[in-house]
Enzyme design. Structure first.
Site, short mmCIF file in Angstrom:
data_model
loop_
_atom_site.label_atom_id
_atom_site.label_comp_id
_atom_site.label_asym_id
_atom_site.label_seq_id
_atom_site.Cartn_x
_atom_site.Cartn_y
_atom_site.Cartn_z
N GLY A 105 0.77 -1.23 0.00
CA GLY A 105 0.00 0.00 0.00
C GLY A 105 0.81 1.28 0.00
O GLY A 105 1.87 1.39 -0.62
N TYR A 149 -11.99 3.09 15.23
CA TYR A 149 -10.99 3.56 14.28
C TYR A 149 -10.91 5.09 14.31
O TYR A 149 -9.82 5.67 14.33
CB TYR A 149 -11.33 3.08 12.88
CG TYR A 149 -10.32 3.50 11.82
CD1 TYR A 149 -9.06 2.94 11.78
CD2 TYR A 149 -10.65 4.46 10.86
CE1 TYR A 149 -8.13 3.32 10.82
CE2 TYR A 149 -9.74 4.84 9.89
CZ TYR A 149 -8.48 4.27 9.87
OH TYR A 149 -7.57 4.65 8.91
#
Length: 333
Positions: free
Chosen positions: A47, A203
């Site tokens: 990524g 998150y």
């Protein structure tokens, strides 16, 4: 599960608005060479982190890939070297094991780096987990908060004396627009979220913590020559979404990551541009403690600008990672 569908709607709405960003979004314009510079990047076997490591390597830096999975990290190292075969004046790559969900692993990795590196010019806190089922770290902290915030908090402060000695230096932490999710509280009275756990709100809490950490660190580093940055990389197509099959359903994950949806998402390279900008841009080097998106400073929402909450989180985090009261990370080391 309802909150995840609400998250998905906002994510796709922002993604559609961001589709032009994939074509015309911010780009790091710096052409600076990094010969003799040392950069530490967490979670960079895939990524955005991998693209960041690749770019630093191409510019001549010594890149320390600090990753949980050594096999995948070494495979990424091999791929990077293969992709750059024939290029002149590339740097070096060193792979180190780092599990941000384990304070023991963090301390060992930091010790290894400090033993081998006389300087650290860039620290990129890139690793993270997203919307996973509720779990606890090895040390008993909620996984997303423990990995995304506490792990990087400890890792940064252990390396900080060496970073200060290497000034001018920069510390970049990958946050997210998700810092706006949830109620904006750290929930110190239920820090592991045992009473009420939402994958996406947890998150969001960890990403708000990233911003608080960056701003408070900038305040404490004033005058040292070390600058700090937090950022939203954009809506990027990476394996960060690998837990959606568990927190929602396999069908939802398949639809969310279908080619029709991913059309609106940035590539990993496009997602890395703001990280590179914060690390390399000359103007950004004169700024500190700001939040960036598409290579530009952005104003965060009001609750993310609360300096008292940032100080409170710092004190909690210091105790949570068991740093000695007499430890001073703000000296050259």
């Amino acid at each position: 599960m309802c909150d995840v569908f609400i998250w998905a709607w906002h994510y796709l709405r922002d993604g559609a608005a961001n589709s032009m960003t994939c074509l015309f979004g911010g780009k790091c314009k710096s052409k600076a060479r990094l010969d003799g510079k040392v950069v530490v990047i967490t979670g960079c076997n895939t990524g955005i982190g991998r693209e960041t490591a690749l770019e630093f390597y191409k510019r001549g830096a010594r890149v320390i890939m600090a990753c949980r999975n050594l096999e995948k990290a070494k495979s990424a190292e091999k791929d990077i070297k293969h992709e750059t075969k024939g290029l002149l004046n590339v740097g070096e790559i060193v792979v180190k094991k780092l599990n941000l969900a384990s304070f023991k692993s963090i301390r060992k990795c930091a010790d290894d780096i400090l033993a081998s590196e006389k300087h650290i010019h860039f620290l990129v806190n890139n690793a993270g987990v997203f919307a996973c089922p509720r779990e606890l770290t090895e040390d008993g902290h909620e996984l997303q908060f423990g990995t995304n915030h506490l792990g990087h908090f400890l890792f940064t402060l252990l390396l900080l004396p060496r970073i200060i000695r290497s000034a001018p230096a920069r510390i970049v932490t990958i946050a997210s627009l998700a810092h706006m999710w949830g109620d904006g509280k750290m929930h110190y009275d239920d820090i592991t979220l045992e009473k009420s756990y939402s994958p996406t709100d947890a998150y969001g809490r960890s990403k708000l913590a990233n911003i608080f950490f960056t701003t408070e660190l900038a305040r404490k580093l004033e005058g040292t020559g070390v600058t700090t940055y937090s950022l939203h990389p954009g809506l990027v197509h990476t394996d960060l979404f690998r837990h959606l099959d568990k927190t929602v359903s396999p069908t939802f994950q398949d639809v969310f990551l279908s080619r029709y949806v991913t059309t609106f998402l940035k590539s990993s390279r496009q997602g890395a541009e703001t990280t590179l900008h914060c690390c390399l841009d000359e103007k950004a080097g004169k700024e500190s403690g700001l939040y960036y998106c598409d290579c530009k400073p952005r104003v965060v929402i009001k609750r993310a600008r609360d300096q008292e909450k940032a100080k409170e989180l710092w004190e909690y985090s210091w105790n949570a990672v068991s740093l000695p009261k007499d430890y001073d990370p703000f000296v050259k080391g």
